[in-house]
Motif scaffolding. Structure first.
Motif, PDB file in Angstrom:
ATOM      1  N   UNK A 131       0.743   6.657  -6.673  1.00  0.00           N
ATOM      2  CA  UNK A 131      -0.406   7.675  -6.954  1.00  0.00           C
ATOM      3  C   UNK A 131      -0.111   8.838  -6.973  1.00  0.00           C
ATOM      4  N   UNK A 132       1.042   9.273  -5.915  1.00  0.00           N
ATOM      5  CA  UNK A 132       1.311  10.761  -5.701  1.00  0.00           C
ATOM      6  C   UNK A 132       2.182  11.316  -6.819  1.00  0.00           C
ATOM      7  N   UNK A 133       2.685  10.735  -7.837  1.00  0.00           N
ATOM      8  CA  UNK A 133       3.307  10.842  -8.966  1.00  0.00           C
ATOM      9  C   UNK A 133       2.269  11.705  -9.720  1.00  0.00           C
ATOM     10  N   UNK A 134       1.175  11.164  -9.813  1.00  0.00           N
ATOM     11  CA  UNK A 134      -0.251  11.671 -10.722  1.00  0.00           C
ATOM     12  C   UNK A 134      -0.825  12.717 -10.058  1.00  0.00           C
ATOM     13  N   UNK A 135      -0.972  12.592  -8.668  1.00  0.00           N
ATOM     14  CA  UNK A 135      -1.839  13.459  -7.853  1.00  0.00           C
ATOM     15  C   UNK A 135      -1.057  13.862  -6.779  1.00  0.00           C
ATOM     16  N   UNK A 136      -0.223  14.685  -6.522  1.00  0.00           N
ATOM     17  CA  UNK A 136       0.759  14.823  -5.415  1.00  0.00           C
ATOM     18  C   UNK A 136      -0.283  15.034  -4.009  1.00  0.00           C
ATOM     19  N   UNK A 137      -1.257  15.235  -4.206  1.00  0.00           N
ATOM     20  CA  UNK A 137      -2.130  15.323  -2.876  1.00  0.00           C
ATOM     21  C   UNK A 137      -3.282  14.209  -2.586  1.00  0.00           C
ATOM     22  N   UNK A 138      -2.863  13.229  -3.067  1.00  0.00           N
ATOM     23  CA  UNK A 138      -3.869  12.048  -2.913  1.00  0.00           C
ATOM     24  C   UNK A 138      -3.600  11.467  -1.527  1.00  0.00           C
ATOM     25  N   UNK A 139      -2.604  11.758  -0.887  1.00  0.00           N
ATOM     26  CA  UNK A 139      -2.747  11.176   0.423  1.00  0.00           C
ATOM     27  C   UNK A 139      -3.562  11.952   1.350  1.00  0.00           C
ATOM     28  N   UNK A 161       0.818  -1.369  -0.045  1.00  0.00           N
ATOM     29  CA  UNK A 161       0.116  -0.106  -0.196  1.00  0.00           C
ATOM     30  C   UNK A 161       0.759   1.173   0.086  1.00  0.00           C
ATOM     31  N   UNK A 162       1.861   1.309   0.679  1.00  0.00           N
ATOM     32  CA  UNK A 162       2.816   2.294   0.885  1.00  0.00           C
ATOM     33  C   UNK A 162       3.358   2.805  -0.681  1.00  0.00           C
ATOM     34  N   UNK A 163       3.675   1.461  -1.221  1.00  0.00           N
ATOM     35  CA  UNK A 163       4.334   1.876  -2.645  1.00  0.00           C
ATOM     36  C   UNK A 163       3.189   2.131  -3.542  1.00  0.00           C
ATOM     37  N   UNK A 164       1.996   1.829  -3.606  1.00  0.00           N
ATOM     38  CA  UNK A 164       0.913   2.259  -4.423  1.00  0.00           C
ATOM     39  C   UNK A 164       0.669   3.738  -4.126  1.00  0.00           C
ATOM     40  N   UNK A 165       0.500   4.128  -2.992  1.00  0.00           N
ATOM     41  CA  UNK A 165       0.308   5.611  -2.564  1.00  0.00           C
ATOM     42  C   UNK A 165       1.463   6.366  -3.021  1.00  0.00           C
ATOM     43  N   UNK A 166       2.585   6.048  -3.103  1.00  0.00           N
ATOM     44  CA  UNK A 166       3.827   6.602  -3.621  1.00  0.00           C
ATOM     45  C   UNK A 166       3.853   6.768  -5.339  1.00  0.00           C
TER      46      UNK A 166
END
Length: 270
Positions: free
Chosen positions: A231-239, A224-229
């Motif tokens: 996704x943040x490349x596409x949307x920096x505010x995803x977290x 999940x950590x890697x997935x969020x990382x």
């Protein structure tokens, strides 16, 4: 050990790391009303980066805050090897954290009952042991070191692997230990900032110390950590959006929900 001086470690929390550690810590304390006058808080120490920082933040708040509260620092020895036990004690001694350590056989028990995947059982046994220890010491709250990343990862873990939408709450009343509440004061702290602080203080923090699972378990949380990382490349505010979603659940736009163990289907109110 090549420690940074204790004075600098303590001072840096409200100077160098004021924006990244102190302010989000205070934000969580205030927003979720985590600490009240005359609380007696058991701070749970694992020896890892999160719990050691939690202890220092609460010590600083005790000195600089406007509420009077007590602190007890507690740890369970689940069966550490000598090196890990010594590391836990040395770090606490240097950081002026007067930790009380209780011996247990948690690693041995979980190794026998659930040798291939001991983490869930181990976590439950540790949590129960910490509650009991806190109650013995007359504490009304226990503080754990879960941070922002733990919170949002839990949302996705539950969604992807349990088919439910829920996260870690910033505080929670115990159902098994009367008059004890769990609090999570690091709720808004980013793990990257905790790691940065830890590296700069040069404290050689522990991992979980597990002698059973260290070479056996793969981590869904790491996935999940890697997935969020990614996704943040596409949307920096995803977290931020993941956390915000836990504030904005629209009950009238879901198929069903649970409250107090009672399930409601949307057709029940259609």
């Amino acid at each position: 050990m090549n420690y940074t001086s204790l004075k600098n470690i303590e001072r840096s929390i409200i100077t160098t790391y004021r924006k990244t550690l102190w302010k989000p810590f205070i934000q969580g304390i205030i927003e979720f009303d985590l600490i009240n006058e005359n609380d007696n808080i058991a701070v749970c120490i694992s020896g890892g980066k999160d719990s050691l920082l939690l202890a220092k933040l609460l010590q600083e708040l005790q000195v600089h805050g406007n509420k009077k509260f007590g602190l007890k620092f507690i740890a369970l020895d689940p069966g550490f090897n000598e090196e890990n036990r010594l590391s836990l004690q040395n770090n606490c001694d240097y950081l002026n954290i007067p930790v009380l350590i209780k011996e247990t056989d948690i690693f041995a028990v979980t190794g026998k009952i659930s040798a291939n995947n001991p983490c869930y059982l181990c976590a439950r046994m540790r949590r129960g042991g910490l509650y009991a220890f806190a109650k013995e010491l007359g504490c009304n709250k226990i503080a754990l070191g879960h941070h922002f990343d733990d919170v949002i990862e839990t949302v996705l873990l539950n969604t992807f692997y349990a088919g439910t939408f829920k996260t870690m709450l910033p505080k929670l009343k115990s159902t098994n230990f009367e008059n004890i509440e769990l609090i999570r004061p690091l709720y808004f702290l980013r793990e990257k900032n905790i790691i940065n602080y830890t590296l700069n203080t040069k404290i050689p923090v522990m991992n979980c110390g597990c002698t059973v699972a260290s070479k056996k378990t793969s981590s869904k949380r790491q996935e999940i950590k890697e997935l969020i990382s990614t996704l943040k490349k596409i949307n920096p505010d995803v977290d931020k959006c993941i956390l915000k979603s836990t504030y904005n659940v629209h009950i009238d736009s879901v198929i069903g929900y649970k409250q107090n163990d009672e399930y409601t289907h949307f057709l029940d109110n259609y």
